[in-house]
Design a protein around this motif. Structure first.
Motif, short mmCIF file in Angstrom:
data_model
loop_
_atom_site.label_atom_id
_atom_site.label_comp_id
_atom_site.label_asym_id
_atom_site.label_seq_id
_atom_site.Cartn_x
_atom_site.Cartn_y
_atom_site.Cartn_z
N LEU A 1 0.97 -1.11 -0.05
CA LEU A 1 0.11 -0.05 0.09
C LEU A 1 0.94 1.47 -0.02
N ARG B 1 -2.88 5.17 4.28
CA ARG B 1 -2.52 3.80 4.21
C ARG B 1 -2.71 2.89 5.57
N ILE C 1 3.13 -1.85 4.22
CA ILE C 1 3.27 -0.25 4.24
C ILE C 1 4.61 0.23 4.38
#
Length: 509
Positions: free
Chosen positions: A291, A299, A458
């Motif tokens: 992400l 995110r 992330i």
């Protein structure tokens, strides 16, 4: 404040320190000049933080000497070091969130008149100290409550606190770990300005690009020893990394997945305003999904919502094709969906508790009988993951705060793996750890993916996103705006996608 530059201001000589039967420092040496920005680098566990803690009075040395301005000093506590002129800006900021900026800056030596706090003088002195930061400092109101400030401004307050004691040496420990690019650049401007005034800067960071951009010299540590000190102008990133790790890392990133399998997780039109809206994406077995987006794009909020930490206003979540309903962390854990926080000290670990209690915390009932936790079983599981993840510790019962950052991170991953997850969201999985530990975690994530665990990452480090992900979903202002597959996954394409959709949103606004 201003000090004559280029003279030796600090010297640490033959510093030794032991913890839990392990020698953390072995005759470590360090010399700092006034006005110098001096990086301290090494793997987690190399001894960097231990040496800084001794210099700043947090820890006593077992042996060795410290000289400040040519005079040998002995600090019993951090306040002794502060009074002598040594300031320390820790990675986890040590501010009183409910007090004002001024109260934090002058804590311990507040100006008084007739035995009462003199707020007029306090605010005047605070403004004067903040003026060292240029326009950034002038924009901070001394009366403002610290909790209302951004992380970047809180960091300025932490620096101001050190400067209020007329510090000669200022230590920074991973100061950009929670800052975006523009905030980091403002911090660098402040650091350069302080160095120009003759303050000696000791700078701990794992980010080679910022070290070579900011610093004058680098001391490389390994296994508690000072290996060498080099001028930035006369060395290279490759030399520094090779000297740090003393091993061939091979490829920092593992090979990508050759193929993907069936659908694992699918979200449709997930919404939690104002953080994100109509988020849709699908993950597949055998791939690592990223992400990706700017800090603040949404995110983390998306991951937290899927994992039941935050509420979802609307949308659907499917796990292996089945519509599931997640209203809490307990619901997510029951479905074997787990979240690894970006802030391990605040949200991921109980720093003052033993490794065993950390690793069993999410499923403590499985380790208890008649309400009594089996320490033997907890230690067995902890030692199992010590072997699986190469976590370095002496005893499963030692306090987790005594481990290096990389080993704390691996222990946090072990805590998640002990729950036998199907899906793991990892938020900034390598923040604040060295290149060797990063490589180990990258390899671990690929292994988990290959073993069938769905991995979603992330990361604010674009090379890491490109290096470990098979596909990314670009998030911009709370919306999933596009996807980049394996063939399209380059830093240039990610930056172009983020910039393109940011420009569109600006025009729309």
């Amino acid at each position: 404040m201003s000090y004559p530059k280029d003279r030796e201001i600090l010297s640490a000589r033959k510093i030794d320190k032991h913890f839990y039967g392990t020698q953390a420092l072995k005759e470590a040496n360090l010399t700092l000049k006034a006005g110098e920005i001096h990086a301290i680098v090494g793997e987690n566990g190399a001894g960097k933080s231990t040496l800084m803690n001794i210099i700043s009075g947090v820890l006593p040395a077992d042996s060795g000497q410290i000289f400040l301005d040519g005079q040998e000093v002995h600090f019993k506590n951090p306040n002794d070091a502060r009074v002598a002129g040594i300031g320390f800006v820790h990675q986890e900021l040590a501010l009183s969130q409910d007090l004002s900026v001024a109260d934090n800056v002058y804590v311990g030596h507040l100006p008084k008149r007739f035995g009462m706090l003199d707020n007029r003088v306090l605010y005047e002195r605070t403004r004067e100290v903040l003026s060292n930061f240029g326009d950034t400092g002038k924009a901070i109101d001394p009366a403002e409550i610290v909790n209302d400030l951004s992380v970047a401004k809180q960091q300025m307050v932490e620096i101001a606190k050190a400067l209020s004691s007329e510090c000669k040496v200022l230590i920074f420990d991973e100061p950009t770990s929670s800052l975006n690019e523009s905030e980091a650049e403002k911090l660098f401007e402040v650091i350069r300005r302080l160095a120009e005034h003759g303050i000696g800067i000791l700078y701990i960071s794992h980010k080679m690009a910022e070290i070579f951009d900011l610093c004058d010299s680098i001391t490389i540590m390994r296994d508690g020893c000072t290996i060498e000190t080099v001028s930035v102008e006369e060395t290279t990133t490759e030399h520094v990394i090779t000297t740090m790790v003393s091993m061939d890392l091979g490829h920092l990133y593992p090979d990508k997945s050759p193929s993907v399998g069936d659908e694992v997780l699918r979200v449709e039109n997930l919404t939690n305003m104002p953080h994100f809206k109509n988020i849709s994406f699908t993950t597949y077995k055998g791939e690592i999904l990223g992400l990706c987006g700017l800090v603040g794009a949404g995110r983390t909020e998306i991951a937290r919502a899927i994992c039941g930490i935050d509420k979802v206003q609307s949308g659907k979540i499917y796990l292996e094709g089945i519509d599931i309903h997640i209203h809490s962390c307990r619901d997510a854990l029951r479905e074997k969906i787990c979240y690894l926080s970006e802030n391990r000290r605040l949200d991921g670990l109980f720093i003052e508790m033993p490794l065993t209690e950390n690793i069993i915390a999410p499923q403590i009932d499985n380790f208890a009988s008649a309400g009594i936790v089996s320490k033997k079983l907890a230690a067995k599981v902890t030692n199992e993951y010590k072997e699986k993840l190469n976590i370095r510790f002496v005893s499963p019962y030692q306090v987790i705060g005594s481990l290096s950052g990389g080993n704390q991170q691996k222990l946090m991953i072990a805590k998640i793996l002990a729950m036998k997850p199907k899906v793991i969201f990892l938020d900034e999985p390598t923040r604040g750890i060295d290149v060797g530990a990063k490589s180990e975690i990258h390899q671990l994530l690929r292994t988990l993916s290959n073993e069938g665990i769905n991995v979603i990452v992330i990361s604010s480090e674009m090379p890491e996103t490109v290096g470990i992900c098979d596909r990314v979903v670009i998030i911009n202002l709370g919306e999933a705006v596009c996807e980049l597959n394996k063939d399209e996954l380059t830093q240039k394409n990610i930056v172009s996608a983020i910039s393109h959709f940011s420009d569109i949103n600006k025009k729309g606004a």
